[in-house]
Design an enzyme around this catalytic site. Structure first.
Site, PDB file in Angstrom:
ATOM      1  N   HIS A 173      54.326  36.932   6.631  1.00  0.00           N
ATOM      2  CA  HIS A 173      55.058  36.072   7.572  1.00  0.00           C
ATOM      3  C   HIS A 173      56.116  36.916   8.280  1.00  0.00           C
ATOM      4  O   HIS A 173      57.005  37.488   7.640  1.00  0.00           O
ATOM      5  CB  HIS A 173      55.708  34.889   6.835  1.00  0.00           C
ATOM      6  CG  HIS A 173      54.694  33.889   6.366  1.00  0.00           C
ATOM      7  ND1 HIS A 173      54.787  33.249   5.166  1.00  0.00           N
ATOM      8  CD2 HIS A 173      53.561  33.451   6.976  1.00  0.00           C
ATOM      9  CE1 HIS A 173      53.735  32.437   5.047  1.00  0.00           C
ATOM     10  NE2 HIS A 173      52.985  32.544   6.119  1.00  0.00           N
ATOM     11  N   GLU A 176      60.142  37.113   7.849  1.00  0.00           N
ATOM     12  CA  GLU A 176      60.719  37.305   6.515  1.00  0.00           C
ATOM     13  C   GLU A 176      61.092  38.775   6.337  1.00  0.00           C
ATOM     14  O   GLU A 176      60.521  39.509   5.537  1.00  0.00           O
ATOM     15  CB  GLU A 176      59.719  36.782   5.470  1.00  0.00           C
ATOM     16  CG  GLU A 176      59.462  35.292   5.677  1.00  0.00           C
ATOM     17  CD  GLU A 176      58.266  34.705   4.924  1.00  0.00           C
ATOM     18  OE1 GLU A 176      57.654  35.423   4.121  1.00  0.00           O
ATOM     19  OE2 GLU A 176      57.954  33.525   5.139  1.00  0.00           O
ATOM     20  N   ARG A 229      56.626  33.364  12.897  1.00  0.00           N
ATOM     21  CA  ARG A 229      56.020  33.403  11.561  1.00  0.00           C
ATOM     22  C   ARG A 229      54.583  33.937  11.561  1.00  0.00           C
ATOM     23  O   ARG A 229      54.190  34.732  10.716  1.00  0.00           O
ATOM     24  CB  ARG A 229      56.012  31.977  11.004  1.00  0.00           C
ATOM     25  CG  ARG A 229      55.148  31.744   9.750  1.00  0.00           C
ATOM     26  CD  ARG A 229      55.125  30.264   9.423  1.00  0.00           C
ATOM     27  NE  ARG A 229      54.189  29.872   8.402  1.00  0.00           N
ATOM     28  CZ  ARG A 229      54.510  29.665   7.125  1.00  0.00           C
ATOM     29  NH1 ARG A 229      55.735  29.862   6.703  1.00  0.00           N
ATOM     30  NH2 ARG A 229      53.602  29.270   6.269  1.00  0.00           N
ATOM     31  N   HIS A 299      57.478  37.216  -0.004  1.00  0.00           N
ATOM     32  CA  HIS A 299      57.923  36.252   1.013  1.00  0.00           C
ATOM     33  C   HIS A 299      59.427  36.025   0.889  1.00  0.00           C
ATOM     34  O   HIS A 299      60.041  36.382  -0.098  1.00  0.00           O
ATOM     35  CB  HIS A 299      57.244  34.895   0.803  1.00  0.00           C
ATOM     36  CG  HIS A 299      55.781  34.905   1.053  1.00  0.00           C
ATOM     37  ND1 HIS A 299      55.216  34.384   2.173  1.00  0.00           N
ATOM     38  CD2 HIS A 299      54.754  35.400   0.310  1.00  0.00           C
ATOM     39  CE1 HIS A 299      53.915  34.544   2.130  1.00  0.00           C
ATOM     40  NE2 HIS A 299      53.589  35.162   1.006  1.00  0.00           N
ATOM     41  N   GLU A 374      59.295  34.450  -3.476  1.00  0.00           N
ATOM     42  CA  GLU A 374      60.118  33.980  -2.363  1.00  0.00           C
ATOM     43  C   GLU A 374      61.514  34.525  -2.649  1.00  0.00           C
ATOM     44  O   GLU A 374      62.184  34.073  -3.572  1.00  0.00           O
ATOM     45  CB  GLU A 374      60.170  32.446  -2.293  1.00  0.00           C
ATOM     46  CG  GLU A 374      58.835  31.773  -1.972  1.00  0.00           C
ATOM     47  CD  GLU A 374      58.456  31.819  -0.497  1.00  0.00           C
ATOM     48  OE1 GLU A 374      59.279  32.268   0.323  1.00  0.00           O
ATOM     49  OE2 GLU A 374      57.329  31.414  -0.173  1.00  0.00           O
TER      50      GLU A 374
HETATM   51 ZN   LIG Z   1      56.286  33.437   3.758  1.00  0.00          ZN
END
Ligand SMILES: [Zn+2]
Length: 416
Positions: A173, A176, A229, A299, A374
């Site tokens: 993404h 990020e 994104r 992420h 994340e």
């Molecule tokens: Zn992501």
């Protein structure tokens, strides 16, 4: 001549500056969708937009959703929240200010460091320098090209043959940014650190690291829109809705849940599994390695460690082991700076999301341990995706602590 050069430089700077999306006085709101009515109203809003952009799409009840609102829509959106009793958290009064303050005002070092964020060219340049300096341990792979013809690159680090392999795919993404910075930090530590725990990781495991997987999207976040994104592929009939969510484009329960068939959505899954050049290239690249014991996707944000499945809340075969390894990572991460991570399956801890890379690696490539990190910021933090550069090193250090704890626990459970 010199004046002309100056004019050209000024003109190109002016053009580039003007073309870049600005978010002056835009507000960021986040919320959890609590009921059917709220879901319907938020989805309707996403369909009509009128300047409002969703950073996280509302796909089902319980979903974490985030949207950015331009100043002229603030009154309307607050009326809407009130009417439907949507409990929103206002995270920032001026998104542009966050973006302006993300990079340090003065950078002390001329060479590559982890005090600021770098664009793709700088990251690739650094990889070349590393390859030149450590030719015996590092191998370069150009495993394909992106939609916009940028090279897709990975680096393998190995100190001896016969090691189990840990595969890290980062920055699927585009926005990020802390993921690319963390991936390069970890590679640098593995290669250069004298810390015994890091040496243990460096000596006894092989690592394949893709520092920036979504190269087109990442470049676009640097040149045009910080909050992009998806990939940058064209969607034919929808010329204004560019890109596919590469992390919904893999071949396992493709587009079943938590993914969109609408090219204008942030979670657009693509026309079919592996419709994108980037995901095709990755699938082919991964099949070259038969010793991948752990596959990790980087992420941000939310401070979570997630594992399969994303398409269903049903538990995977070795759910308890993945959870136990995740909990050790949580402990390891917390010890350093007190950062709190949530551990769980994608579907249970965050939201339904099908067609992700870690579900695919787990189910279709038979990698027994697959995880999505994340990273920072926390869900209720002030920064979200726009994490100031002074958090890069603390984030990377605690993630490395997490990896130490994960490999240790996985080893004791006989995965290595
Ligand atoms: Zn992501």
């Amino acid at each position: 001549m010199r004046l002309l050069t100056l004019v050209v430089i000024f003109a190109s700077f002016y053009m580039a500056f003007c073309e870049k999306a600005r978010f002056d006085n835009y507000r960021v709101y986040s919320m959890i969708v609590e009921n059917e009515e709220q879901l319907r109203i938020l989805q309707e809003l996403e369909n009509h937009r009128d300047g409002i952009e969703f950073l996280e799409s509302p796909n089902s009840i319980g979903d974490f959703t985030e949207l950015i609102v331009p100043p002229h829509k603030l009154a309307d959106i607050n009326d809407l929240f009130e009417k439907y009793e949507i409990k929103s958290l206002a995270k920032s009064n001026n998104l542009q200010k966050l973006i302006d303050e993300e990079q340090p005002q003065f950078s002390s070092r001329a060479t590559f460091s982890w005090e600021k964020y770098y664009d793709l060219d700088d990251i690739y340049k650094w990889l070349d320098e590393m390859l030149e300096e450590y030719p015996n341990e590092l191998t370069n792979y150009n495993y394909g090209t992106s939609y916009e013809n940028r090279p897709l690159r990975a680096i393998k680090f190995s100190r001896k043959s016969g090691n189990p392999l840990i595969f890290i795919e980062s920055t699927i993404h585009a926005r990020e940014w802390v993921t690319a910075a963390t991936a390069t930090y970890i590679l640098n530590e593995l290669v250069t650190s004298d810390d015994p725990e890091i040496k243990e990781l460096a000596d006894n495991y092989d690592w394949v690291i893709i520092p920036v997987f979504n190269v087109d999207g990442y470049s676009y976040t640097h040149s045009k829109n910080r909050l992009w994104r998806k990939s940058r592929s064209s969607n034919g009939l929808y010329p204004f809705c560019v890109g596919t969510d590469l992390n919904r484009n893999f071949d396992f329960h493709h587009a079943e849940a938590g993914a969109s068939r609408n090219p204008c959505y942030e979670t657009y899954a693509g026309t079919k599994p592996f419709s994108e050049k980037e995901t095709q290239a990755l699938a082919e690249f991964v099949s070259n390695f038969d010793n991948i014991k752990m596959y990790i996707s980087f992420h941000s944000y939310g401070q979570m460690l997630l594992f399969p499945y994303g398409h269903t809340k049903s538990h995977a075969k070795n759910f308890h082991d993945m959870n136990a390894i995740g909990l050790k990572a949580k402990e390891g991460i917390k010890k350093r700076y007190g950062t709190n991570y949530i551990v769980g399956s994608i579907a249970e801890a965050i939201y339904l999301a099908s067609g992700s890379s870690i579900d695919w690696a787990y189910a279709q490539r038979n990698v027994s341990l697959t995880y999505s990190f994340e990273f920072r910021d926390a869900r209720n933090g002030n920064y979200g995706f726009i994490l100031p550069a002074n958090f890069i090193i603390p984030n990377a250090v605690e993630v490395l602590d997490g990896l130490k704890a994960m490999t240790k626990q996985a080893k004791s459970l006989k995965y290595f």
